[in-house]
Design an enzyme around this catalytic site. Structure first.
Site, short mmCIF file in Angstrom:
data_model
loop_
_atom_site.label_atom_id
_atom_site.label_comp_id
_atom_site.label_asym_id
_atom_site.label_seq_id
_atom_site.Cartn_x
_atom_site.Cartn_y
_atom_site.Cartn_z
N LYS A 64 0.84 -1.21 0.00
CA LYS A 64 0.00 0.00 0.00
C LYS A 64 0.87 1.26 0.00
O LYS A 64 0.64 2.19 -0.78
CB LYS A 64 -0.89 0.00 1.26
CG LYS A 64 -1.60 1.32 1.52
CD LYS A 64 -2.51 1.24 2.72
CE LYS A 64 -1.84 1.53 4.04
NZ LYS A 64 -1.52 2.94 4.27
N ASN A 65 1.88 1.29 0.87
CA ASN A 65 2.64 2.52 1.01
C ASN A 65 3.61 2.76 -0.15
O ASN A 65 4.21 3.82 -0.25
CB ASN A 65 3.42 2.52 2.33
CG ASN A 65 2.48 2.69 3.51
OD1 ASN A 65 1.28 2.95 3.33
ND2 ASN A 65 3.00 2.55 4.71
N ASP A 123 4.58 0.71 12.14
CA ASP A 123 3.34 0.05 11.69
C ASP A 123 3.26 -1.41 12.15
O ASP A 123 2.18 -2.00 12.17
CB ASP A 123 3.24 0.11 10.16
CG ASP A 123 2.92 1.50 9.66
OD1 ASP A 123 2.61 2.39 10.48
OD2 ASP A 123 2.98 1.73 8.43
N CYS A 143 -5.48 12.63 13.08
CA CYS A 143 -5.47 11.19 12.87
C CYS A 143 -5.55 10.39 14.14
O CYS A 143 -5.35 10.91 15.22
CB CYS A 143 -4.20 10.88 12.12
SG CYS A 143 -3.70 9.21 12.24
N ARG A 201 -8.58 -0.70 4.63
CA ARG A 201 -7.72 0.30 3.98
C ARG A 201 -6.38 -0.31 3.62
O ARG A 201 -5.69 0.17 2.72
CB ARG A 201 -7.48 1.47 4.94
CG ARG A 201 -8.63 2.45 5.05
CD ARG A 201 -8.21 3.67 5.86
NE ARG A 201 -6.85 4.03 5.54
CZ ARG A 201 -5.89 4.25 6.44
NH1 ARG A 201 -6.14 4.19 7.72
NH2 ARG A 201 -4.67 4.57 6.06
N ARG A 234 -0.63 14.62 13.04
CA ARG A 234 0.25 14.28 11.90
C ARG A 234 0.43 15.54 11.07
O ARG A 234 -0.20 15.74 10.05
CB ARG A 234 -0.36 13.15 11.07
CG ARG A 234 -0.14 11.82 11.73
CD ARG A 234 -0.74 10.69 10.95
NE ARG A 234 0.18 10.06 10.03
CZ ARG A 234 -0.07 8.91 9.43
NH1 ARG A 234 -1.19 8.28 9.65
NH2 ARG A 234 0.79 8.38 8.60
#
Ligand code: UD1
Length: 420
Positions: free
Chosen positions: A22-23, A307, A116, A399, A121
């Site tokens: 995803k990133n 993460d 967030c 997500r 952030r």
């Protein structure tokens, strides 16, 4: 709202192919607008964040088609350089479009990405880097109005901290700046090297990604036609391994890049898991009884990824002894631990530190996903708990995880995802 229903206590076994990252895919999709061109991306995960990015691209005027794991983007024509608030809110990382739009259109208008779940952030470093390249940025009433009245020119940018997003934004914008840009104290995450590879395939001159100094030789990009395969997701890899460690079992990951999550592998082996890596696969056999690892201290790459902290913490809930987690990247990343305590976990948090005292057993309970990785941590805990857990989720987990319920099911877990 959806509900993850998990019947805990099933061991996991089998093999799983890990999705694209995803990133990595999000900044690359933003980069596709840097010049008129055709981009074909493969190994693109089916995620809510990718869907939102496709909507942003279409809103800008790009043609975007998706078929299976392939996304084709036609950026020959950009109709506007504005992103509506509704889309900015859906996807915090949409801020990376700022650098790409300034480079392509010399103008960009978007709203501030909201606050967030992980604490504040800010995007001050993004703005600092873009201003250094010559952007004028007007921040008013939650909106960013950016232009480049005097053009973009290469600059030396020293980031006070190695922000992933700020590094990416600076790289994108610098591609169109005249002369050389040097980004110092750049983020070193593997996704930065992936972006460099894509930008160079477009015809840009980027070097140094993966080290603390990234150099960009700027100038107008020519129309391009490029194909790119998205790298495997290192955090999703860590998730399946942590789930297997917690629930017990024997799981193989295929199509992964083990060196991208070697710190996670190290902590899991300290817990007593047996780990074998061969090329692009990893096999983990869980221990009958896990033990607490050495303190897990998060930090910018190559340190332990923030993460993966919630995932590792969830794997340690029943580990013998005391496990310590120090969160150095985000200010408020332990909210999910309160939800874990509903399942019988013993966790004490104070500021940036969480201390887990291993318990003999966890029990199913209703809980709420507070954020993407916090939600995944709850699922891991529920897999290792006795009885049923229902996790109420406003879409966080989807997500970042492609067909998570199905893939866990293929490994022997009893997981279903229902709409509420
Ligand atoms: C990216 C990842 C996210 C990961 C994070 C850290 C994407 C889409 N997201 O997020 O999953 O958790 O890296 O590895 O790639 N900061 C500032 N000012 C700024 C920018 C950042 O103070 O302008 C601070 C943040 O508040 C945070 C730290 O820097 O404390 C790191 O943030 P950053 O590396 O920018 O994370 P993201 O790019 O948002």
């Amino acid at each position: 709202m959806s509900v993850w229903h998990i019947e805990g206590g099933r061991r996991l076994s089998g093999s799983v192919a890990v999705q694209g990252a995803k990133n990595a895919v999000l900044p690359i999709m933003a980069a596709s607008v840097l010049a008129p061109g055709e981009t074909e991306l493969t190994n693109v995960p089916e995620l809510r964040d990718v869907d939102a990015t496709i909507r942003i691209l279409r809103g800008l005027g790009c043609g975007v088609e998706r078929s299976g794991d392939i996304v084709r983007i036609d950026s020959a024509y950009i109709a506007r350089s504005e992103i509506p608030h509704s889309l900015m809110r859906e996807l915090r990382s949409s801020v990376v479009f700022l650098g790409a739009l300034l480079a392509r259109c010399c103008h960009a208008r978007l709203s501030m990405p909201g606050g967030c779940e992980l604490g504040p952030r800010p995007i001050d470093l993004h703005l600092m880097a873009l201003r250094a390249l010559g952007a004028e940025i007007d921040e008013r009433a939650g909106e960013l109005i950016c232009s480049t009245p005097n053009g973009l020119r290469g600059a030396a940018i020293a980031l006070p901290m190695p922000s992933v997003g700020a590094t990416e934004n600076a790289m994108l914008c610098a591609c169109a700046a005249e002369g050389e840009t040097v980004i110092m104290n750049a983020a070193r995450e593997p996704e930065i090297a992936e972006l460099q590879g894509f930008l160079n395939a477009l015809g840009a001159g980027v070097s140094g990604a993966g080290s603390a100094t990234v150099r960009v030789r700027g100038g107008a990009l020519r129309p391009f036609r490029v194909g790119h395969r998205i790298m495997p997701d290192r955090i999703v890899s860590a998730t399946y391994l942590a789930a297997c460690a917690a629930a017990g079992g024997d799981v193989e990951l295929r199509g992964v890049e083990p060196r991208h999550f070697s710190t996670v592998l190290h902590s899991l082996s300290e817990c007593g898991c047996d780990i074998i890596t061969t090329g692009c696969s990893v096999r983990l056999r869980s221990a009958a009884l896990l033990r607490a690892p050495m303190p897990v201290i998060t930090g910018p790459y190559p340190a332990f990824p923030t993460d993966a902290q919630p995932l590792m913490l969830a794997a340690c809930l029943k580990a013998k002894g005391t496990s310590v987690f120090v969160e150095n990247v985000f200010q408020n990343r332990f909210r999910f631990t309160e939800e874990l305590t509903r399942l019988g976990a013993r966790i004490h948090t104070e500021g940036r530190v969480a201390v887990v005292t291993g318990v003999d057993a966890l029990h199913g309970a209703p809980a709420v996903a507070t954020d993407l990785r916090g939600g995944a941590a709850l699922i891991i805990a529920a897999l290792s708990a006795e009885g049923a857990t229902d996790i109420l989720d406003s879409g966080h987990v989807e997500r970042g995880y492609e067909r998570f319920d199905e893939r866990l099911g293929e490994l022997g877990a009893e997981v279903s995802l229902r709409d509420k």
